[in-house]
Design a protein around this motif. Structure first.
Motif, PDB file in Angstrom:
ATOM      1  N   TYR A  20       0.857  -0.870  -0.093  1.00  0.00           N
ATOM      2  CA  TYR A  20      -0.110  -0.486  -0.269  1.00  0.00           C
ATOM      3  C   TYR A  20       1.073   1.560   0.242  1.00  0.00           C
ATOM      4  O   TYR A  20       0.357   2.419  -0.149  1.00  0.00           O
ATOM      5  N   LEU A  21       2.142   0.917  -0.404  1.00  0.00           N
ATOM      6  CA  LEU A  21       3.193   2.136  -0.043  1.00  0.00           C
ATOM      7  C   LEU A  21       2.593   3.789  -1.462  1.00  0.00           C
ATOM      8  O   LEU A  21       2.692   4.462  -0.870  1.00  0.00           O
ATOM      9  N   HIS A  22       2.258   3.223  -2.304  1.00  0.00           N
ATOM     10  CA  HIS A  22       1.498   4.064  -3.346  1.00  0.00           C
ATOM     11  C   HIS A  22      -0.063   4.435  -3.078  1.00  0.00           C
ATOM     12  O   HIS A  22      -0.407   5.407  -3.462  1.00  0.00           O
ATOM     13  N   ASP A  23      -0.358   4.354  -2.276  1.00  0.00           N
ATOM     14  CA  ASP A  23      -1.958   4.283  -1.305  1.00  0.00           C
ATOM     15  C   ASP A  23      -2.027   5.215  -0.385  1.00  0.00           C
ATOM     16  O   ASP A  23      -2.091   5.034   0.863  1.00  0.00           O
ATOM     17  N   VAL A  24      -1.617   6.471  -0.761  1.00  0.00           N
ATOM     18  CA  VAL A  24      -1.775   7.631   0.330  1.00  0.00           C
ATOM     19  C   VAL A  24      -3.319   8.039   0.674  1.00  0.00           C
ATOM     20  O   VAL A  24      -4.619   8.270   0.515  1.00  0.00           O
ATOM     21  N   ARG A  25      -3.830   7.448   2.138  1.00  0.00           N
ATOM     22  CA  ARG A  25      -4.624   8.172   2.917  1.00  0.00           C
ATOM     23  C   ARG A  25      -5.049   9.670   3.402  1.00  0.00           C
ATOM     24  O   ARG A  25      -4.763   9.097   4.909  1.00  0.00           O
ATOM     25  N   PRO A  26      -5.076  10.433   3.258  1.00  0.00           N
ATOM     26  CA  PRO A  26      -4.514  11.834   3.738  1.00  0.00           C
ATOM     27  C   PRO A  26      -5.461  12.126   4.704  1.00  0.00           C
ATOM     28  O   PRO A  26      -5.065  12.553   6.621  1.00  0.00           O
ATOM     29  N   GLU A  27      -6.829  11.643   5.003  1.00  0.00           N
ATOM     30  CA  GLU A  27      -7.620  11.749   5.195  1.00  0.00           C
ATOM     31  C   GLU A  27      -7.348  11.383   7.280  1.00  0.00           C
ATOM     32  O   GLU A  27      -7.833  11.748   8.013  1.00  0.00           O
ATOM     33  N   THR A  28      -6.620  10.078   7.490  1.00  0.00           N
ATOM     34  CA  THR A  28      -6.151   9.324   8.560  1.00  0.00           C
ATOM     35  C   THR A  28      -5.008   9.581   8.798  1.00  0.00           C
ATOM     36  O   THR A  28      -5.168   9.788  10.355  1.00  0.00           O
ATOM     37  N   HIS A  29      -4.824  10.507   7.899  1.00  0.00           N
ATOM     38  CA  HIS A  29      -3.261  11.715   9.292  1.00  0.00           C
ATOM     39  C   HIS A  29      -3.984  12.133  10.763  1.00  0.00           C
ATOM     40  O   HIS A  29      -3.265  12.415  11.174  1.00  0.00           O
ATOM     41  N   ARG A  30      -5.126  12.850  10.305  1.00  0.00           N
ATOM     42  CA  ARG A  30      -5.515  13.370  11.612  1.00  0.00           C
ATOM     43  C   ARG A  30      -6.073  12.642  12.791  1.00  0.00           C
ATOM     44  O   ARG A  30      -6.172  13.230  13.893  1.00  0.00           O
ATOM     45  N   HIS A  31      -5.625  11.481  12.754  1.00  0.00           N
ATOM     46  CA  HIS A  31      -5.715  11.046  13.486  1.00  0.00           C
ATOM     47  C   HIS A  31      -4.374  10.629  14.362  1.00  0.00           C
ATOM     48  O   HIS A  31      -4.117   9.904  15.384  1.00  0.00           O
TER      49      HIS A  31
ATOM     50  N   ILE B 110     -11.213   3.796  26.817  1.00  0.00           N
ATOM     51  CA  ILE B 110     -11.049   4.071  25.411  1.00  0.00           C
ATOM     52  C   ILE B 110     -12.003   3.300  25.317  1.00  0.00           C
ATOM     53  O   ILE B 110     -11.750   1.655  25.664  1.00  0.00           O
ATOM     54  N   ARG B 111     -13.692   3.556  25.262  1.00  0.00           N
ATOM     55  CA  ARG B 111     -14.632   2.789  23.750  1.00  0.00           C
ATOM     56  C   ARG B 111     -14.915   2.808  22.827  1.00  0.00           C
ATOM     57  O   ARG B 111     -14.270   4.454  22.091  1.00  0.00           O
ATOM     58  N   PRO B 112     -15.115   2.070  22.227  1.00  0.00           N
ATOM     59  CA  PRO B 112     -16.341   2.065  20.729  1.00  0.00           C
ATOM     60  C   PRO B 112     -17.070   2.865  20.794  1.00  0.00           C
ATOM     61  O   PRO B 112     -17.476   3.451  21.740  1.00  0.00           O
ATOM     62  N   GLY B 113     -17.050   4.088  19.637  1.00  0.00           N
ATOM     63  CA  GLY B 113     -18.301   5.547  19.601  1.00  0.00           C
ATOM     64  C   GLY B 113     -17.206   6.525  20.029  1.00  0.00           C
ATOM     65  O   GLY B 113     -17.859   8.362  20.270  1.00  0.00           O
ATOM     66  N   THR B 114     -16.076   6.643  20.576  1.00  0.00           N
ATOM     67  CA  THR B 114     -15.203   7.906  21.132  1.00  0.00           C
ATOM     68  C   THR B 114     -14.357   8.230  19.620  1.00  0.00           C
ATOM     69  O   THR B 114     -13.382   7.707  18.922  1.00  0.00           O
ATOM     70  N   PRO B 115     -14.095   9.462  19.459  1.00  0.00           N
ATOM     71  CA  PRO B 115     -13.044   9.731  19.018  1.00  0.00           C
ATOM     72  C   PRO B 115     -11.797   9.246  19.179  1.00  0.00           C
ATOM     73  O   PRO B 115     -11.047   8.563  18.614  1.00  0.00           O
ATOM     74  N   GLN B 116     -11.575   9.111  20.198  1.00  0.00           N
ATOM     75  CA  GLN B 116     -10.323   8.202  20.894  1.00  0.00           C
ATOM     76  C   GLN B 116     -10.185   6.796  20.041  1.00  0.00           C
ATOM     77  O   GLN B 116      -9.194   6.511  19.782  1.00  0.00           O
ATOM     78  N   TRP B 117     -11.603   5.835  20.084  1.00  0.00           N
ATOM     79  CA  TRP B 117     -11.376   5.199  19.097  1.00  0.00           C
ATOM     80  C   TRP B 117     -10.917   5.277  18.151  1.00  0.00           C
ATOM     81  O   TRP B 117     -10.163   4.169  17.023  1.00  0.00           O
ATOM     82  N   GLU B 118     -10.791   5.981  17.145  1.00  0.00           N
ATOM     83  CA  GLU B 118     -11.022   6.200  15.589  1.00  0.00           C
ATOM     84  C   GLU B 118      -9.251   6.576  15.178  1.00  0.00           C
ATOM     85  O   GLU B 118      -8.856   6.190  14.826  1.00  0.00           O
ATOM     86  N   ARG B 119      -9.207   6.374  16.549  1.00  0.00           N
ATOM     87  CA  ARG B 119      -6.835   6.566  16.415  1.00  0.00           C
ATOM     88  C   ARG B 119      -6.874   5.401  15.600  1.00  0.00           C
ATOM     89  O   ARG B 119      -5.830   5.451  14.957  1.00  0.00           O
TER      90      ARG B 119
ATOM     91  N   LEU C  95       0.846   4.678   8.653  1.00  0.00           N
ATOM     92  CA  LEU C  95       1.252   5.591   9.142  1.00  0.00           C
ATOM     93  C   LEU C  95       3.230   5.694   8.823  1.00  0.00           C
ATOM     94  O   LEU C  95       3.547   6.637   9.128  1.00  0.00           O
ATOM     95  N   LEU C  96       3.280   5.068   7.780  1.00  0.00           N
ATOM     96  CA  LEU C  96       4.601   5.250   7.147  1.00  0.00           C
ATOM     97  C   LEU C  96       4.524   6.613   6.637  1.00  0.00           C
ATOM     98  O   LEU C  96       5.630   7.514   6.665  1.00  0.00           O
ATOM     99  N   HIS C  97       3.485   7.177   5.613  1.00  0.00           N
ATOM    100  CA  HIS C  97       3.143   8.532   4.592  1.00  0.00           C
ATOM    101  C   HIS C  97       3.379   9.707   6.298  1.00  0.00           C
ATOM    102  O   HIS C  97       3.804  10.309   6.391  1.00  0.00           O
ATOM    103  N   VAL C  98       2.637   9.383   7.625  1.00  0.00           N
ATOM    104  CA  VAL C  98       2.933  10.096   8.372  1.00  0.00           C
ATOM    105  C   VAL C  98       4.162  10.046   8.857  1.00  0.00           C
ATOM    106  O   VAL C  98       4.446  11.819   9.176  1.00  0.00           O
ATOM    107  N   THR C  99       5.035   9.421   9.426  1.00  0.00           N
ATOM    108  CA  THR C  99       6.469   9.150   9.512  1.00  0.00           C
ATOM    109  C   THR C  99       7.024  10.359   8.305  1.00  0.00           C
ATOM    110  O   THR C  99       7.987  10.680   8.785  1.00  0.00           O
TER     111      THR C  99
END
Length: 286
Positions: free
Chosen positions: A146-157, A170-179, A188-192
């Protein structure tokens, strides 16, 4: 033909080492060999042992010549290796519980049998948990297809810890769960790559859970219940790692470590019967 492989004994293996690596495996001789080769390439953590617990349908994966050779390499380097079989199978959580019971080390790394660790990854994880003082740290696994599959919408987590991690419920349905959305594919490689960290530096970031490569303070994992909940879930489950990490997070805190040196082999799963999520059952029982 190679000579028979010494399995070692539990009594000889159990010692007050700094770290033990716990590897559950089933029907994956090639992948296990790659995983063990990654451990053999680690430097800067001289005092670690390895436990391989096999649940293969036929001969154990460590009997394959490639895997057996890496066992011998690790032993030649001075790392004790214990080879065991855990049959009949009673589910993923029971398998992990048996591995945990085999160790008396200060730290234990739960490493899946389809993860290759880059050189330096183990030293970075140990450094991180010693400096942070939390219950666990982990390297989320990269899927390089997935190296070339960049998903910038996930980087906000991605959110760094400013200081030592604190306990979190941490429980399902909370913002923390979305991490957890940060960890699939190569996110994560793209964030790095975006952060452009100086060589040798690392960052601790907030997580809900991490799969594949998690280093625990063993006493803190045991204090949170370890994997003893296996008796409370049916055999055909998944999510046992999530359940354990949620418990440790709530008591002792935890963190992801970036950069991650864990690379997923992307082999087909050998756990095909996943009827329930262990963490869901435990949360319902709480």
């Amino acid at each position: 033909m190679s000579r028979p492989l010494d399995h070692g004994t539990s009594d000889e293996f159990r010692a007050n080492r700094h770290l033990d690596v716990l590897v559950p495996t089933r029907n994956r001789p090639a992948e296990l060999a790659v995983t063990l080769s990654g451990l053999a390439a680690q430097e800067g953590v001289p005092d670690f042992g390895v436990v391989v617990s096999d649940q293969s349908d036929h001969q154990p994966a460590y009997a394959h010549p490639a895997a057996a050779t890496m066992v011998r390499v690790l032993r030649h380097q001075g790392h004790p290796v214990l080879l065991t079989r855990r049959l009949p199978r009673r589910g993923l959580a029971e398998h992990r519980a048996s591995l945990l019971a085999a160790s008396t080390a200060h730290y234990v790394l739960c490493l899946d049998d389809d993860v290759w660790l880059a050189p330096g990854a183990l030293h970075r994880l140990v450094t991180a948990i010693e400096e942070l003082g939390c219950g666990f740290v982990g390297n989320a696994v990269h899927g390089l297809s997935y190296l070339h599959d960049v998903r910038p919408e996930t980087h906000r987590h991605y959110e760094e810890w400013n200081g030592p991690p604190v306990p979190e419920r941490i429980r399902p349905g909370t913002p923390q769960w979305e991490r957890a959305l940060l960890h699939p594919a190569a996110n994560l490689l793209h964030v790095t790559e975006r952060l452009r960290l100086p060589p040798g530096s690392w960052r601790a970031y907030k997580v809900s859970w991490i799969g594949g490569c998690v280093l625990y303070d063993r006493e803190k994992l045991v204090d949170a219940g370890g994997f003893d909940f296996w008796r409370r879930v049916q055999e055909k489950h998944q999510g046992e790692d999530v359940a354990a990490q949620l418990a440790v997070l709530e008591r002792h805190g935890g963190a992801g470590v970036l950069p991650s040196g864990a690379f997923h082999l992307e082999s087909p799963t050998t756990v095909t019967e996943r009827e329930v999520e262990a963490w869901e059952v435990l949360l319902e029982q709480a």
